[in-house]
Design a protein around this motif. Structure first.
Motif, PDB file in Angstrom:
ATOM      1  N   ILE A 139       4.779   8.725 -17.660  1.00  0.00           N
ATOM      2  CA  ILE A 139       4.074   9.972 -17.386  1.00  0.00           C
ATOM      3  C   ILE A 139       4.853  11.150 -17.949  1.00  0.00           C
ATOM      4  O   ILE A 139       4.304  12.056 -18.578  1.00  0.00           O
ATOM      5  CB  ILE A 139       3.838  10.136 -15.869  1.00  0.00           C
ATOM      6  N   HIS A 161       3.330  13.924 -20.997  1.00  0.00           N
ATOM      7  CA  HIS A 161       2.947  15.289 -20.694  1.00  0.00           C
ATOM      8  C   HIS A 161       3.461  16.268 -21.727  1.00  0.00           C
ATOM      9  O   HIS A 161       4.530  16.120 -22.289  1.00  0.00           O
ATOM     10  CB  HIS A 161       3.486  15.693 -19.313  1.00  0.00           C
ATOM     11  N   GLN A 192       1.056  21.883 -16.767  1.00  0.00           N
ATOM     12  CA  GLN A 192      -0.302  22.343 -16.472  1.00  0.00           C
ATOM     13  C   GLN A 192      -0.547  23.756 -16.964  1.00  0.00           C
ATOM     14  O   GLN A 192      -1.585  24.052 -17.562  1.00  0.00           O
ATOM     15  CB  GLN A 192      -0.557  22.272 -14.965  1.00  0.00           C
ATOM     16  N   ASN A 220      -6.009  19.633 -18.490  1.00  0.00           N
ATOM     17  CA  ASN A 220      -4.970  18.656 -18.168  1.00  0.00           C
ATOM     18  C   ASN A 220      -5.526  17.272 -17.837  1.00  0.00           C
ATOM     19  O   ASN A 220      -4.771  16.375 -17.463  1.00  0.00           O
ATOM     20  CB  ASN A 220      -4.133  19.165 -16.985  1.00  0.00           C
ATOM     21  N   TRP A 221      -6.822  17.114 -18.001  1.00  0.00           N
ATOM     22  CA  TRP A 221      -7.466  15.867 -17.590  1.00  0.00           C
ATOM     23  C   TRP A 221      -6.852  14.636 -18.242  1.00  0.00           C
ATOM     24  O   TRP A 221      -6.595  13.621 -17.590  1.00  0.00           O
ATOM     25  CB  TRP A 221      -8.961  15.942 -17.913  1.00  0.00           C
ATOM     26  N   ASP A 268      -3.876  13.974 -19.394  1.00  0.00           N
ATOM     27  CA  ASP A 268      -2.553  13.564 -18.922  1.00  0.00           C
ATOM     28  C   ASP A 268      -2.660  12.583 -17.767  1.00  0.00           C
ATOM     29  O   ASP A 268      -1.832  11.684 -17.616  1.00  0.00           O
ATOM     30  CB  ASP A 268      -1.729  14.790 -18.489  1.00  0.00           C
ATOM     31  N   HIS A 269      -3.657  12.763 -16.948  1.00  0.00           N
ATOM     32  CA  HIS A 269      -3.857  11.857 -15.815  1.00  0.00           C
ATOM     33  C   HIS A 269      -4.684  10.641 -16.228  1.00  0.00           C
ATOM     34  O   HIS A 269      -4.370   9.505 -15.861  1.00  0.00           O
ATOM     35  CB  HIS A 269      -4.537  12.604 -14.670  1.00  0.00           C
ATOM     36  N   HIS A 325      -3.226   7.396 -17.791  1.00  0.00           N
ATOM     37  CA  HIS A 325      -2.509   6.447 -16.928  1.00  0.00           C
ATOM     38  C   HIS A 325      -3.450   5.684 -16.007  1.00  0.00           C
ATOM     39  O   HIS A 325      -3.019   5.098 -15.021  1.00  0.00           O
ATOM     40  CB  HIS A 325      -1.421   7.185 -16.151  1.00  0.00           C
ATOM     41  N   THR A 326      -4.731   5.686 -16.375  1.00  0.00           N
ATOM     42  CA  THR A 326      -5.701   4.835 -15.699  1.00  0.00           C
ATOM     43  C   THR A 326      -6.048   3.674 -16.629  1.00  0.00           C
ATOM     44  O   THR A 326      -5.861   3.756 -17.847  1.00  0.00           O
ATOM     45  CB  THR A 326      -6.985   5.608 -15.356  1.00  0.00           C
ATOM     46  N   LYS A 340      -2.571   6.455 -24.463  1.00  0.00           N
ATOM     47  CA  LYS A 340      -1.203   6.853 -24.096  1.00  0.00           C
ATOM     48  C   LYS A 340      -0.395   7.367 -25.280  1.00  0.00           C
ATOM     49  O   LYS A 340       0.417   8.281 -25.129  1.00  0.00           O
ATOM     50  CB  LYS A 340      -0.470   5.686 -23.423  1.00  0.00           C
ATOM     51  N   HIS A 342      -7.359  18.801 -24.615  1.00  0.00           N
ATOM     52  CA  HIS A 342      -5.966  18.538 -24.239  1.00  0.00           C
ATOM     53  C   HIS A 342      -5.082  18.288 -25.457  1.00  0.00           C
ATOM     54  O   HIS A 342      -3.962  18.811 -25.533  1.00  0.00           O
ATOM     55  CB  HIS A 342      -5.897  17.327 -23.311  1.00  0.00           C
TER      56      HIS A 342
END
Length: 257
Positions: free
Chosen positions: A15, A19, A23, A59-60, A62-63, A66-67, A74, A128
């Motif tokens: 993570i 990034h 944010q 910022n969507w 970045d999260h 990791h799904t 990535k 992003h």
């Protein structure tokens, strides 16, 4: 138990590696872009994003990266360039990088063949990744994972070069909201804007990479970052936020004209 701990540490590190800007930086970039959309394009994007703004999704990814659904993205947040190499002298990452991803997203969004759902996802990704393209350490070296393995400190706090450029340095320079950032730095005239938005994602990456090389040279391992460092690089952070925002707007105005 020990294996689970190692997996958790690895996940947290991944993570951190992905990034960029933190944010606030992505919000600033997206908000500047919002201010430079044509009225017609703004209406199309508002409909596509179902009333949400560019900032809402800044910022969507970045999260999402990791799904399980979006794990394939990535590597899209950066493009590593090792010392002594150039932007195009290393083999392309077969899983993609920030330049490849942006170019492909632009092509897909221009194709007018996407479902509304897929178009929305690709637009959120583009919002992003244009921000990522302008964060210097996202054109960093593979040998130190984009500065993640270069220890420094900022005001006495141990950190690494990547993380301080993602968040600590921009936040230390100005304690502004993203709207205040835009109000203070988004002041280029028409000629300046035309100059900034000229080029391609590849040439913009070359520009960011040149900054990254300078930062590496100026920030050896163990550098103690303080006010003199912030004074030197405050204009660079402001410049990169503005470039990212204006260029994102330019791309969206071209895609949705």
């Amino acid at each position: 138990m020990f294996q689970k701990l190692l997996l958790l540490i690895g996940s947290l590190f991944a993570i951190t590696q992905a990034h960029a800007w933190g944010q606030k930086g992505h919000d600033v970039t997206a908000y500047i872009a919002e201010q430079h959309l044509t009225n017609n394009v703004a209406k199309k994007i508002d409909k596509l994003l179902e009333g949400h703004s560019l900032v809402y999704y800044a910022n969507w990814l970045d999260h999402a990266s990791h799904t399980e659904e979006y794990a394939y993205t990535k590597t899209w947040h950066y493009r590593n360039v090792d010392e002594g190499k150039t932007l195009n002298s290393l083999p392309l990452n077969p899983d993609g990088d920030v330049v490849q991803a942006i170019n492909e997203l632009i092509a897909q969004l221009k194709s007018q063949t996407l479902t509304a759902e897929k178009e929305k996802v690709y637009l959120k990704m583009l919002i992003h990744l244009v921000g990522d393209l302008h964060c210097p350490m996202h054109l960093g070296r593979a040998t130190d994972l984009g500065g993640n393995r270069r220890p420094v400190s900022i005001f006495g706090k141990p950190e690494n070069l990547h993380s301080v450029w993602d968040t600590a340095i921009p936040e230390a320079i100005h304690k502004w909201s993203y709207t205040e950032w835009q109000q203070q730095i988004d002041r280029a005239d028409e000629d300046e804007i035309n100059h900034i938005v000229a080029g391609t994602p590849y040439s913009w990456a070359e520009e960011t990479w040149a900054l990254c090389c300078e930062i590496y040279d100026f920030t050896p391992e163990g550098t103690k970052i303080s006010y003199d460092y912030l004074n030197k690089y405050a204009p660079v952070v402001e410049q990169q936020f503005l470039r990212g925002g204006l260029r994102l707007a330019h791309l969206l105005n071209e895609i949705y004209k």
